[in-house]
Design a protein around this motif. Structure first.
Motif, mmCIF file in Angstrom:
data_model
loop_
_atom_site.group_PDB
_atom_site.id
_atom_site.type_symbol
_atom_site.label_atom_id
_atom_site.label_comp_id
_atom_site.label_asym_id
_atom_site.label_seq_id
_atom_site.Cartn_x
_atom_site.Cartn_y
_atom_site.Cartn_z
ATOM 1 N N TYR A 178 29.238 46.919 32.058
ATOM 2 C CA TYR A 178 29.159 45.508 32.450
ATOM 3 C C TYR A 178 28.377 45.394 33.764
ATOM 4 C CZ TYR A 178 32.935 44.868 29.054
ATOM 5 O OH TYR A 178 33.698 44.853 27.904
ATOM 6 N N PRO A 179 27.063 45.625 33.744
ATOM 7 C CA PRO A 179 26.272 45.611 34.981
ATOM 8 C C PRO A 179 26.217 44.236 35.654
ATOM 9 C CG PRO A 179 24.838 45.717 33.066
ATOM 10 C CD PRO A 179 26.232 45.925 32.561
ATOM 11 N N ASP A 180 26.474 43.162 34.904
ATOM 12 C CA ASP A 180 26.484 41.823 35.489
ATOM 13 C C ASP A 180 27.868 41.429 35.993
ATOM 14 O OD1 ASP A 180 23.767 41.437 34.907
ATOM 15 O OD2 ASP A 180 24.232 40.800 32.865
ATOM 16 N N GLY A 181 28.808 42.367 35.945
ATOM 17 C CA GLY A 181 30.160 42.104 36.409
ATOM 18 C C GLY A 181 31.158 42.181 35.269
ATOM 19 N N ILE A 182 32.378 42.638 35.581
ATOM 20 C CA ILE A 182 33.438 42.759 34.575
ATOM 21 C C ILE A 182 34.056 41.380 34.380
ATOM 22 C CG2 ILE A 182 35.613 43.892 34.010
ATOM 23 C CD1 ILE A 182 34.729 46.172 35.914
ATOM 24 N N PRO A 183 34.008 40.820 33.179
ATOM 25 C CA PRO A 183 34.455 39.445 32.950
ATOM 26 C C PRO A 183 35.905 39.203 33.397
ATOM 27 C CG PRO A 183 33.274 40.278 31.040
ATOM 28 C CD PRO A 183 33.474 41.440 31.955
ATOM 29 N N LEU A 184 36.134 38.027 33.971
ATOM 30 C CA LEU A 184 37.469 37.656 34.426
ATOM 31 C C LEU A 184 38.477 37.690 33.276
ATOM 32 C CD1 LEU A 184 36.677 34.646 36.787
ATOM 33 C CD2 LEU A 184 37.415 36.939 37.450
ATOM 34 N N LYS A 185 38.024 37.340 32.095
ATOM 35 C CA LYS A 185 38.906 37.330 30.928
ATOM 36 C C LYS A 185 39.475 38.720 30.675
ATOM 37 C CE LYS A 185 39.036 35.897 26.067
ATOM 38 N NZ LYS A 185 38.236 35.316 24.945
ATOM 39 N N LEU A 186 38.631 39.752 30.826
ATOM 40 C CA LEU A 186 39.100 41.125 30.637
ATOM 41 C C LEU A 186 39.955 41.570 31.812
ATOM 42 C CD1 LEU A 186 35.927 42.880 29.179
ATOM 43 C CD2 LEU A 186 37.952 42.084 27.947
ATOM 44 N N ALA A 187 39.530 41.192 33.019
ATOM 45 C CA ALA A 187 40.298 41.570 34.204
ATOM 46 C C ALA A 187 41.721 41.022 34.130
ATOM 47 C CB ALA A 187 39.600 41.056 35.457
ATOM 48 N N SER A 188 41.881 39.797 33.638
ATOM 49 C CA SER A 188 43.203 39.175 33.528
ATOM 50 C C SER A 188 44.101 39.951 32.581
ATOM 51 C CB SER A 188 43.065 37.727 33.047
ATOM 52 O OG SER A 188 42.331 36.958 33.986
ATOM 53 N N LYS A 189 43.499 40.624 31.595
ATOM 54 C CA LYS A 189 44.274 41.426 30.652
ATOM 55 C C LYS A 189 44.547 42.831 31.192
ATOM 56 C CE LYS A 189 42.428 39.053 26.563
ATOM 57 N NZ LYS A 189 41.631 39.221 25.312
ATOM 58 N N TRP A 190 43.592 43.388 31.915
ATOM 59 C CA TRP A 190 43.705 44.776 32.350
ATOM 60 C C TRP A 190 44.541 44.954 33.606
ATOM 61 C CZ3 TRP A 190 37.766 45.985 31.608
ATOM 62 C CH2 TRP A 190 37.507 46.095 30.233
ATOM 63 N N LEU A 191 44.564 43.952 34.478
ATOM 64 C CA LEU A 191 45.365 44.075 35.694
ATOM 65 C C LEU A 191 46.842 43.967 35.339
ATOM 66 C CD1 LEU A 191 43.233 41.942 38.177
ATOM 67 C CD2 LEU A 191 43.644 44.411 38.313
ATOM 68 N N PRO A 192 47.696 44.760 35.978
ATOM 69 C CA PRO A 192 49.125 44.746 35.634
ATOM 70 C C PRO A 192 49.793 43.438 36.051
ATOM 71 C CG PRO A 192 48.749 46.085 37.580
ATOM 72 C CD PRO A 192 47.393 45.736 37.051
ATOM 73 N N LEU A 193 50.923 43.164 35.447
ATOM 74 C CA LEU A 193 51.658 41.929 35.711
ATOM 75 C C LEU A 193 51.996 41.787 37.192
ATOM 76 C CD1 LEU A 193 53.085 39.417 34.576
ATOM 77 C CD2 LEU A 193 55.117 40.855 34.217
ATOM 78 N N ARG A 194 52.343 42.883 37.848
ATOM 79 C CA ARG A 194 52.744 42.822 39.251
ATOM 80 C C ARG A 194 51.620 42.336 40.162
ATOM 81 N NH1 ARG A 194 51.189 47.758 41.868
ATOM 82 N NH2 ARG A 194 50.402 49.290 40.345
ATOM 83 N N SER A 195 50.349 42.487 39.718
ATOM 84 C CA SER A 195 49.234 42.047 40.553
ATOM 85 C C SER A 195 49.223 40.532 40.738
ATOM 86 C CB SER A 195 47.903 42.511 39.955
ATOM 87 O OG SER A 195 47.639 41.847 38.728
#
Length: 457
Positions: A178-195
């Protein structure tokens, strides 16, 4: 015209482009960017950032190399010795690049300008520190408009840094996909609940993702930001990024010279031989392949202008970069690269960002205690190792670790020995086809041998 070659990555911005001419990189400024370029110079922003070594300096030339009607002026920037890509950096390098971007954003606003993009590809590492290289990223600030690069900054810097903090430093490699940046949609899924309980993470990732999804559905325009509000956001981001820290990680490699090598005498004997050869041979650029904690990269840095230190261990590279910052070592460029799977060429027509192997042409390669990992650990034939190394360098310092060595014996306990030709004689015969063996020295009381070689013409 035949001598001008446009850089394959410089085609998106109508403000200008980078081109290669007689071995040097230049940047053309087009007429459509004239007003913004003059504002950059007249505002004092350019002079301040150059003085602080945060923006690459340039010489302005009144020469139209491209013979284009769109030409306004030509810039000859200070040249970068070695280009690296964000997915080759460690956590602390990306963090420093993010902090530099935010600092420049704040200074630009104070000078009546703003950054129109916020990609880590606008930054390179020179003399041990990040420097902004895209002079055409600045434009006049319009306080009726939001910062258009906010989401790009979040996805290109904040998301990968958070994935390192909450998941693993190895996740920086996602920037290659993802050279243009990691999409927020994926980040919201990959980051743990505690974040989500971190206010900044919630605001800049989860809330922004929800707002953007709602905006996309309603096709609503973003609200404008006042100068005060934008500076407040920049300050918040600066504080947020500054506070990001990795958890201590212990790997098989980041304590390599403390626990996993044979003994201290072996290390000292090997360093004595290598440093002796470095004193004999004048070299400017060195590649330390499999640098581990950077012990030999540091030794090489006292004899060369640039040492590219690569390893596949993210913690090793991060520790080395931090060490270089703390000690003021400006010669070493640590990069997160696996020599068995080096960075490929990517982007449009596979030419935007060149492969590591094609970028890496050095005076000397240090290949210390890696031959057994390549041949026995990765099944790379000796012939291919020799051929690849011969494309990179004129001089080679390489260590042969035979089957009698305790480390190789440990490796072969886990697998069948299918390497009957892995012998010092076969090693010498195969490498002699590409290199002249200048010296061979046994390392102390071990069965290991160091070779100094020179590439054959």
């Amino acid at each position: 015209m035949n001598k001008v070659r446009n850089h394959p990555a410089s085609y998106r911005d109508p403000s200008g482009f980078v081109f290669l001419y007689e071995g040097k990189y230049y940047r053309q400024v087009n007429q459509c960017y004239k007003d913004d370029y003059q504002a950059l110079k007249q505002s004092g922003l350019y002079n301040q950032l150059v003085k602080e070594k945060k923006l690459i300096p340039h010489i302005e030339l009144d020469k139209n190399f491209s013979q284009s009607d769109e030409w306004y002026c030509t810039l000859l920037p200070e040249q970068i010795t070695f280009l690296s890509w964000p997915y080759e950096w460690c956590f602390s390098q990306l963090k420093d690049a993010a902090l530099l971007t935010l600092y420049i954003l704040k200074e630009a606003i104070q000078h009546g300008m703003i950054l129109k993009d916020a990609t880590p590809f606008n930054i390179q590492f020179k003399n041990g520190r990040p420097v902004f290289i895209d002079t055409l990223s600045f434009e006049k600030y319009d306080d009726t408009q939001p910062w258009v690069a906010y989401r790009q900054f979040t996805e290109s810097f904040i998301v990968p840094l958070l994935l390192c903090v909450y998941r693993s430093p190895e996740m920086l490699k996602l920037l290659q996909a993802y050279p243009d940046g990691i999409p927020l949609k994926l980040a919201s899924k990959w980051l743990p609940l505690r974040s989500r309980f971190n206010l900044n993470v919630f605001l800049h990732i989860f809330l922004q993702n929800k707002v953007s999804e709602k905006s996309n559905r309603n096709s609503a325009a973003q609200p404008a930001f006042s100068r005060k509000k934008l500076l407040s956001i920049a300050n918040n981001l600066l504080s947020f990024v500054s506070g990001m820290q990795l958890k201590p990680i212990r790997t098989i490699w980041n304590n390599y010279y403390d626990e996993t090598v044979l003994n201290e005498k072996y290390v000292n004997d090997k360093r004595s031989v290598v440093e002796g050869w470095l004193k004999e041979i004048p070299v400017k650029t060195i590649l330390d392949a499999g640098t581990n904690t950077g012990l030999f990269a540091k030794a090489a840095a006292t004899h060369a202008e640039t040492v590219i230190a690569i390893d596949s261990d993210a913690d090793c590279i991060n520790s080395l970069y931090v060490h270089c910052k703390q000690t003021g070592n400006t010669c070493i460029l640590p990069l997160l690269i696996d020599i068995c799977q080096p960075t490929p060429s990517t982007g449009w027509h596979n030419e935007e960002r060149s492969a590591f192997i094609s970028r890496c042409r050095v005076d000397m390669v240090l290949a210390l205690a890696i031959i057994h990992h390549l041949v026995i650990g990765k099944n790379v034939p000796l012939q291919q190792v020799a051929e690849t190394l011969s494309t990179l360098t004129d001089y080679l310092v390489i260590e042969f670790v035979p089957k009698e060595d305790v480390k190789v014996k440990q490796m072969l306990l886990q697998r069948k020995d299918i390497f009957p030709h892995y012998t010092v004689k076969a090693f010498e015969d195969i490498f002699s086809s590409s290199f002249e063996i200048l010296q061979k020295i046994k390392v102390g009381e071990t069965e290991r041998s160091l070779f100094l070689m020179k590439k054959k013409n």
